[in-house]
Scaffold this motif. Structure first.
Motif, PDB file in Angstrom:
ATOM      1  N   PRO A 114      47.026  48.105  31.685  1.00 44.96           N
ATOM      2  CA  PRO A 114      48.065  48.643  32.568  1.00 44.96           C
ATOM      3  C   PRO A 114      49.371  48.998  31.866  1.00 44.96           C
ATOM      4  CG  PRO A 114      46.893  46.905  33.687  1.00 44.96           C
ATOM      5  CD  PRO A 114      46.375  46.912  32.277  1.00 44.96           C
ATOM      6  N   ALA A 115      49.769  48.200  30.887  1.00 46.35           N
ATOM      7  CA  ALA A 115      51.028  48.477  30.186  1.00 46.35           C
ATOM      8  C   ALA A 115      50.990  49.814  29.442  1.00 46.35           C
ATOM      9  CB  ALA A 115      51.345  47.344  29.209  1.00 46.35           C
ATOM     10  N   ASP A 116      49.800  50.275  29.079  1.00 45.29           N
ATOM     11  CA  ASP A 116      49.661  51.561  28.394  1.00 45.29           C
ATOM     12  C   ASP A 116      49.822  52.736  29.340  1.00 45.29           C
ATOM     13  OD1 ASP A 116      48.972  50.328  25.916  1.00 45.29           O
ATOM     14  OD2 ASP A 116      46.914  50.081  26.622  1.00 45.29           O
ATOM     15  N   ALA A 117      49.591  52.475  30.621  1.00 44.48           N
ATOM     16  CA  ALA A 117      49.495  53.573  31.587  1.00 44.48           C
ATOM     17  C   ALA A 117      50.671  53.654  32.561  1.00 44.48           C
ATOM     18  CB  ALA A 117      48.194  53.444  32.384  1.00 44.48           C
ATOM     19  N   GLY A 118      51.384  52.567  32.742  1.00 39.19           N
ATOM     20  CA  GLY A 118      52.478  52.537  33.712  1.00 39.19           C
ATOM     21  C   GLY A 118      52.156  51.606  34.858  1.00 39.19           C
ATOM     22  N   MET A 167      40.252  41.691  42.761  1.00 43.60           N
ATOM     23  CA  MET A 167      39.672  41.781  41.415  1.00 43.60           C
ATOM     24  C   MET A 167      39.790  43.224  40.921  1.00 43.60           C
ATOM     25  SD  MET A 167      38.410  39.017  40.006  1.00 43.60           S
ATOM     26  CE  MET A 167      37.772  37.378  40.376  1.00 43.60           C
ATOM     27  N   GLY A 168      40.238  43.379  39.686  1.00 39.88           N
ATOM     28  CA  GLY A 168      40.420  44.702  39.120  1.00 39.88           C
ATOM     29  C   GLY A 168      41.874  45.125  39.062  1.00 39.88           C
ATOM     30  N   GLU A 169      42.695  44.528  39.921  1.00 38.10           N
ATOM     31  CA  GLU A 169      44.122  44.857  39.915  1.00 38.10           C
ATOM     32  C   GLU A 169      44.786  44.230  38.690  1.00 38.10           C
ATOM     33  OE1 GLU A 169      48.079  44.519  42.821  1.00 38.10           O
ATOM     34  OE2 GLU A 169      46.180  43.619  43.426  1.00 38.10           O
ATOM     35  N   SER A 170      45.896  44.819  38.258  1.00 38.42           N
ATOM     36  CA  SER A 170      46.696  44.243  37.187  1.00 38.42           C
ATOM     37  C   SER A 170      47.041  42.801  37.534  1.00 38.42           C
ATOM     38  CB  SER A 170      47.981  45.057  37.010  1.00 38.42           C
ATOM     39  OG  SER A 170      48.890  44.369  36.176  1.00 38.42           O
ATOM     40  N   LYS A 171      46.784  41.891  36.597  1.00 33.46           N
ATOM     41  CA  LYS A 171      46.965  40.470  36.900  1.00 33.46           C
ATOM     42  C   LYS A 171      48.418  40.116  37.195  1.00 33.46           C
ATOM     43  CE  LYS A 171      42.700  39.491  36.794  1.00 33.46           C
ATOM     44  NZ  LYS A 171      42.332  40.868  37.098  1.00 33.46           N
ATOM     45  N   ILE A 172      49.370  40.707  36.510  1.00 35.35           N
ATOM     46  CA  ILE A 172      50.762  40.395  36.793  1.00 35.35           C
ATOM     47  C   ILE A 172      51.123  40.846  38.208  1.00 35.35           C
ATOM     48  CG2 ILE A 172      51.598  42.529  35.717  1.00 35.35           C
ATOM     49  CD1 ILE A 172      53.403  39.089  35.925  1.00 35.35           C
ATOM     50  N   SER A 173      50.538  41.941  38.672  1.00 33.71           N
ATOM     51  CA  SER A 173      50.784  42.399  40.046  1.00 33.71           C
ATOM     52  C   SER A 173      50.244  41.394  41.051  1.00 33.71           C
ATOM     53  CB  SER A 173      50.142  43.768  40.284  1.00 33.71           C
ATOM     54  OG  SER A 173      50.728  44.750  39.464  1.00 33.71           O
ATOM     55  N   VAL A 174      49.081  40.829  40.745  1.00 38.54           N
ATOM     56  CA  VAL A 174      48.494  39.809  41.628  1.00 38.54           C
ATOM     57  C   VAL A 174      49.416  38.600  41.723  1.00 38.54           C
ATOM     58  CG1 VAL A 174      46.565  38.205  41.927  1.00 38.54           C
ATOM     59  CG2 VAL A 174      46.130  40.553  41.180  1.00 38.54           C
ATOM     60  N   PHE A 175      49.929  38.152  40.583  1.00 36.17           N
ATOM     61  CA  PHE A 175      50.794  36.975  40.589  1.00 36.17           C
ATOM     62  C   PHE A 175      52.138  37.265  41.255  1.00 36.17           C
ATOM     63  CE2 PHE A 175      48.028  35.586  36.950  1.00 36.17           C
ATOM     64  CZ  PHE A 175      47.465  34.514  37.633  1.00 36.17           C
ATOM     65  N   ARG A 176      52.622  38.471  41.148  1.00 36.81           N
ATOM     66  CA  ARG A 176      53.855  38.824  41.863  1.00 36.81           C
ATOM     67  C   ARG A 176      53.646  38.721  43.374  1.00 36.81           C
ATOM     68  NH1 ARG A 176      54.776  43.742  37.754  1.00 36.81           N
ATOM     69  NH2 ARG A 176      56.259  42.725  36.335  1.00 36.81           N
ATOM     70  N   HIS A 177      52.495  39.154  43.821  1.00 42.43           N
ATOM     71  CA  HIS A 177      52.191  39.060  45.250  1.00 42.43           C
ATOM     72  C   HIS A 177      52.055  37.597  45.677  1.00 42.43           C
ATOM     73  CE1 HIS A 177      50.318  40.041  49.144  1.00 42.43           C
ATOM     74  NE2 HIS A 177      49.527  39.008  48.890  1.00 42.43           N
ATOM     75  N   LEU A 178      51.374  36.800  44.863  1.00 41.21           N
ATOM     76  CA  LEU A 178      51.094  35.422  45.247  1.00 41.21           C
ATOM     77  C   LEU A 178      52.343  34.549  45.278  1.00 41.21           C
ATOM     78  CD1 LEU A 178      47.767  34.705  43.309  1.00 41.21           C
ATOM     79  CD2 LEU A 178      48.046  35.094  45.758  1.00 41.21           C
ATOM     80  N   PHE A 179      53.238  34.753  44.307  1.00 42.32           N
ATOM     81  CA  PHE A 179      54.377  33.850  44.182  1.00 42.32           C
ATOM     82  C   PHE A 179      55.693  34.456  44.651  1.00 42.32           C
ATOM     83  CE2 PHE A 179      51.236  32.169  41.177  1.00 42.32           C
ATOM     84  CZ  PHE A 179      51.183  30.850  41.616  1.00 42.32           C
ATOM     85  N   GLY A 197      42.392  45.281  33.809  1.00 42.16           N
ATOM     86  CA  GLY A 197      43.579  44.828  34.531  1.00 42.16           C
ATOM     87  C   GLY A 197      44.302  43.726  33.780  1.00 42.16           C
ATOM     88  N   PHE A 198      43.729  43.303  32.644  1.00 37.88           N
ATOM     89  CA  PHE A 198      44.348  42.276  31.816  1.00 37.88           C
ATOM     90  C   PHE A 198      45.467  42.867  30.962  1.00 37.88           C
ATOM     91  CE2 PHE A 198      39.876  40.362  31.810  1.00 37.88           C
ATOM     92  CZ  PHE A 198      40.169  39.455  32.807  1.00 37.88           C
ATOM     93  N   SER A 199      46.211  42.005  30.313  1.00 35.20           N
ATOM     94  CA  SER A 199      47.220  42.448  29.359  1.00 35.20           C
ATOM     95  C   SER A 199      46.543  42.933  28.077  1.00 35.20           C
ATOM     96  CB  SER A 199      48.160  41.294  29.009  1.00 35.20           C
ATOM     97  OG  SER A 199      47.458  40.326  28.236  1.00 35.20           O
ATOM     98  N   ARG A 200      47.330  43.587  27.228  1.00 33.85           N
ATOM     99  CA  ARG A 200      46.795  44.032  25.945  1.00 33.85           C
ATOM    100  C   ARG A 200      46.312  42.851  25.105  1.00 33.85           C
ATOM    101  NH1 ARG A 200      44.007  47.499  23.585  1.00 33.85           N
ATOM    102  NH2 ARG A 200      45.158  49.091  24.751  1.00 33.85           N
ATOM    103  N   ALA A 201      47.054  41.750  25.125  1.00 37.54           N
ATOM    104  CA  ALA A 201      46.653  40.588  24.324  1.00 37.54           C
ATOM    105  C   ALA A 201      45.284  40.068  24.758  1.00 37.54           C
ATOM    106  CB  ALA A 201      47.703  39.483  24.454  1.00 37.54           C
ATOM    107  N   THR A 202      45.064  39.995  26.070  1.00 38.79           N
ATOM    108  CA  THR A 202      43.778  39.507  26.568  1.00 38.79           C
ATOM    109  C   THR A 202      42.677  40.518  26.292  1.00 38.79           C
ATOM    110  OG1 THR A 202      44.906  38.251  28.291  1.00 38.79           O
ATOM    111  CG2 THR A 202      42.563  38.652  28.602  1.00 38.79           C
TER     112      THR A 202
END
Length: 231
Positions: free
Chosen positions: A147-151, A59-71, A122-127
């Protein structure tokens, strides 16, 4: 003559959103369930339980990073992330989004004290924007970052350091990083923040927060303005 080093006076407060200033109420897990189901992960299966445990631990990590790890596959990760966002947006739009008690007042008091406040996620800008709009918080902080704002997202220091750069803060020692997860604490310590405060209104307990570098553990964000005023 004061012995206080002026570069150690906290002038920038970097606040997490979900679990710290915004009530989570299980929304992340509900949205994950929807995303996993869309990719064929059967609810209640061993795979599902293992994935859910990873989501909770990170929890707290960038969500896309979490999904990259999971899948382990970029296309699947992007598909899962989009499904997660759709589900989370539906929950927010249905009214399942609220500020934690005292959060808005705490942010206002911090700014009244002359400190800049940056909301991070850790969500996207849209969320992130969806949550801010639901709460009427578009103008509540000096800046909002995803995260997209920071790298990179948490647990890397990028969000806190981007906040420092964007607000023209003079030193990392002038930063307080506050969140409800161990990843928030790691972000703060890696950025060199002089205060890294964990709150007990979200994902992780005091033991996890302290293990990952918390200098203070608070019951809630409502305690933060007084803590900084006393400092």
């Amino acid at each position: 003559m004061s012995s206080e080093n002026p570069t150690d006076k906290i002038t920038l407060v970097v606040l997490d959103m979900a679990g710290t200033t915004v009530a989570d109420d299980g929304l992340v897990e509900q949205a994950f369930q929807a995303a996993a189901g869309e990719l064929g992960v059967v609810a209640g299966s061993e795979q599902h339980q293992e994935m859910l445990a990873h989501v909770r631990a990170t929890m707290g990590e960038s969500k896309i990073s979490v999904f990259r790890h999971l899948f382990g596959d970029e296309e699947k990760a992007q598909q899962a992330n989009l499904a997660f966002e759709r589900a989370y947006h539906d929950l927010v739009d249905a009214g399942h989004c609220a500020a934690l008690p005292g959060a808005a007042e705490a942010i206002a008091e911090l700014r009244a004290q002359g400190r800049k406040v940056v909301l991070t996620t850790g969500f996207s800008r849209a969320t992130q924007d969806r949550i801010l709009a639901a709460l009427g918080w578009q103008e509540i902080a000096d800046l909002t970052l995803c995260p997209a704002d920071a790298g990179r997202g948490r647990p890397y220091p990028d969000l806190a350091l981007t906040a420092l750069l964007r607000t023209a803060t003079d030193s990392v020692r002038q930063i307080a990083v506050v969140g409800d997860t161990g990843y928030d604490m790691l972000t703060g310590t890696r950025a060199g923040a002089s205060m890294v405060a964990g709150v007990l209104t979200g994902a992780h307990d005091a033991e996890r927060l302290t293990a990952d570098g918390a200098t203070h553990v608070l019951k809630s964000i409502a305690e933060l303005p007084a803590l900084l005023a006393d400092r």
